[in-house]
Scaffold this motif. Structure first.
Motif, PDB file in Angstrom:
ATOM      1  N   ASP A  27       0.859  -1.438   0.026  1.00 16.14           N
ATOM      2  CA  ASP A  27       0.050  -0.120  -0.059  1.00 16.14           C
ATOM      3  C   ASP A  27       0.999   1.292  -0.093  1.00 16.14           C
ATOM      4  O   ASP A  27       0.555   2.250  -0.697  1.00 16.14           O
ATOM      5  CB  ASP A  27      -1.036  -0.106   1.302  1.00 16.14           C
ATOM      6  CG  ASP A  27      -1.989  -0.955   1.043  1.00 16.14           C
ATOM      7  OD1 ASP A  27      -2.337  -1.715  -0.074  1.00 16.14           O
ATOM      8  OD2 ASP A  27      -2.371  -1.357   2.338  1.00 16.14           O
ATOM      9  N   GLU A  30       2.538   1.756  -3.472  1.00 19.10           N
ATOM     10  CA  GLU A  30       1.613   2.141  -4.398  1.00 19.10           C
ATOM     11  C   GLU A  30       1.114   3.584  -4.157  1.00 19.10           C
ATOM     12  O   GLU A  30       0.974   4.331  -5.066  1.00 19.10           O
ATOM     13  CB  GLU A  30       0.415   1.282  -4.203  1.00 19.10           C
ATOM     14  CG  GLU A  30      -0.795   1.525  -5.456  1.00 19.10           C
ATOM     15  CD  GLU A  30      -1.863   0.505  -5.434  1.00 19.10           C
ATOM     16  OE1 GLU A  30      -3.018   1.140  -5.681  1.00 19.10           O
ATOM     17  OE2 GLU A  30      -1.617  -0.471  -4.850  1.00 19.10           O
ATOM     18  N   ARG A  34       1.476   6.903  -6.600  1.00 25.63           N
ATOM     19  CA  ARG A  34       0.342   7.925  -7.312  1.00 25.63           C
ATOM     20  C   ARG A  34       0.907   9.169  -7.010  1.00 25.63           C
ATOM     21  O   ARG A  34       0.655  10.158  -7.708  1.00 25.63           O
ATOM     22  CB  ARG A  34      -0.728   7.297  -6.177  1.00 25.63           C
ATOM     23  CG  ARG A  34      -1.417   6.210  -6.818  1.00 25.63           C
ATOM     24  CD  ARG A  34      -2.964   6.086  -6.060  1.00 25.63           C
ATOM     25  NE  ARG A  34      -3.601   4.689  -6.136  1.00 25.63           N
ATOM     26  CZ  ARG A  34      -4.057   4.172  -7.302  1.00 25.63           C
ATOM     27  NH1 ARG A  34      -4.420   5.104  -8.306  1.00 25.63           N
ATOM     28  NH2 ARG A  34      -4.528   3.076  -7.291  1.00 25.63           N
ATOM     29  N   VAL A  59       5.004  -0.825  -9.270  1.00 22.11           N
ATOM     30  CA  VAL A  59       3.668  -0.682  -9.642  1.00 22.11           C
ATOM     31  C   VAL A  59       3.473   0.605 -10.469  1.00 22.11           C
ATOM     32  O   VAL A  59       4.126   1.422 -10.268  1.00 22.11           O
ATOM     33  CB  VAL A  59       2.967  -0.497  -8.059  1.00 22.11           C
ATOM     34  CG1 VAL A  59       2.974  -1.632  -7.272  1.00 22.11           C
ATOM     35  CG2 VAL A  59       3.540   0.740  -7.185  1.00 22.11           C
ATOM     36  N   PRO A  61       0.080   2.473 -10.726  1.00 22.50           N
ATOM     37  CA  PRO A  61      -1.365   2.262 -10.239  1.00 22.50           C
ATOM     38  C   PRO A  61      -2.141   3.094 -11.256  1.00 22.50           C
ATOM     39  O   PRO A  61      -3.394   2.850 -11.360  1.00 22.50           O
ATOM     40  CB  PRO A  61      -1.134   3.081  -8.936  1.00 22.50           C
ATOM     41  CG  PRO A  61       0.035   3.599  -8.735  1.00 22.50           C
ATOM     42  CD  PRO A  61       1.020   3.006  -9.727  1.00 22.50           C
ATOM     43  N   GLU A  64      -3.293   0.550 -13.518  1.00 22.56           N
ATOM     44  CA  GLU A  64      -3.623  -0.871 -12.899  1.00 22.56           C
ATOM     45  C   GLU A  64      -2.753  -2.088 -13.240  1.00 22.56           C
ATOM     46  O   GLU A  64      -2.902  -2.974 -13.402  1.00 22.56           O
ATOM     47  CB  GLU A  64      -4.865  -1.165 -12.894  1.00 22.56           C
ATOM     48  CG  GLU A  64      -6.020  -0.272 -12.014  1.00 22.56           C
ATOM     49  CD  GLU A  64      -5.839  -0.380 -10.687  1.00 22.56           C
ATOM     50  OE1 GLU A  64      -5.643  -1.417 -10.133  1.00 22.56           O
ATOM     51  OE2 GLU A  64      -5.883   0.743  -9.999  1.00 22.56           O
ATOM     52  N   GLY A  66       1.648  -3.501 -13.277  1.00 25.80           N
ATOM     53  CA  GLY A  66       2.946  -3.282 -12.654  1.00 25.80           C
ATOM     54  C   GLY A  66       3.806  -4.628 -13.085  1.00 25.80           C
ATOM     55  O   GLY A  66       3.617  -5.330 -14.325  1.00 25.80           O
ATOM     56  N   LEU A 108      -2.177  -4.983 -11.551  1.00 30.21           N
ATOM     57  CA  LEU A 108      -1.599  -4.693 -10.180  1.00 30.21           C
ATOM     58  C   LEU A 108      -2.033  -5.740  -9.394  1.00 30.21           C
ATOM     59  O   LEU A 108      -1.368  -6.110  -8.450  1.00 30.21           O
ATOM     60  CB  LEU A 108      -2.136  -3.400 -10.147  1.00 30.21           C
ATOM     61  CG  LEU A 108      -1.591  -2.683  -8.865  1.00 30.21           C
ATOM     62  CD1 LEU A 108       0.014  -2.789  -8.938  1.00 30.21           C
ATOM     63  CD2 LEU A 108      -2.152  -1.333  -8.787  1.00 30.21           C
ATOM     64  N   ARG A 112       0.265  -7.671  -6.535  1.00 31.35           N
ATOM     65  CA  ARG A 112       0.109  -7.791  -5.167  1.00 31.35           C
ATOM     66  C   ARG A 112       0.200  -9.415  -4.808  1.00 31.35           C
ATOM     67  O   ARG A 112       0.646  -9.480  -3.782  1.00 31.35           O
ATOM     68  CB  ARG A 112      -1.170  -7.119  -4.840  1.00 31.35           C
ATOM     69  CG  ARG A 112      -1.189  -5.543  -5.046  1.00 31.35           C
ATOM     70  CD  ARG A 112      -2.684  -4.898  -4.466  1.00 31.35           C
ATOM     71  NE  ARG A 112      -2.475  -4.924  -3.212  1.00 31.35           N
ATOM     72  CZ  ARG A 112      -2.098  -4.061  -2.170  1.00 31.35           C
ATOM     73  NH1 ARG A 112      -1.428  -3.253  -2.662  1.00 31.35           N
ATOM     74  NH2 ARG A 112      -2.345  -4.322  -0.905  1.00 31.35           N
TER      75      ARG A 112
END
Length: 135
Positions: A27, A30, A34, A59, A61, A64, A66, A108, A112
């Protein structure tokens, strides 16, 4: 088991991550991607007593996508989307550009899953990802 991660510019010492908190680390990476509005890559090492197992992931994002690649004593592999797209996508890894072939960008959600399974399943490759062996 210890997981060490590198991804920040100028990071001298690795971030130590408990496998149970790998989703929180994802998280954070990511969110940084962003904020930077640029794809971000990280390097994660698992130390189990022998040779470290290495997973590199990135990633992107905003679309979406990676990537995820694994280096073990059994070989090196990268997740692939099964296309033959030849262009490269640049990811930022600790302030340096890191190229990834577009054919090796995966969803993405798959990135994960690959990272979480690596961290929680003794460095194994995620079975839900199509892998290509690197030579």
């Amino acid at each position: 088991m210890t997981i060490k991660a590198w991804y920040e510019v100028g990071q001298r010492d690795p971030e130590i991550i408990d496998p149970a908190h790998i989703a929180s680390f994802l998280d954070k990476v990511e969110a940084e991607a962003r904020e930077a509005d640029f794809p971000v890559a990280a390097n994660v090492e698992m130390h189990t007593g022998g040779q470290p197992l290495v997973l590199q992931f990135g990633v992107r994002p905003e679309v979406e996508l990676g990537f995820a690649s694994i280096i073990t004593d059994r070989g090196s592999f990268i997740g692939t989307n099964g296309t033959d797209a030849a262009n490269e996508v640049m990811y930022d890894y600790t302030g340096s550009e890191f190229p990834v072939e577009a054919r090796d960008e995966i969803a993405l959600a798959e990135v994960r899953r690959a990272v979480i399974e690596f961290a929680t399943n003794n460095g194994n490759r995620c079975e839900g990802v199509l892998w290509r062996e690197l030579t």
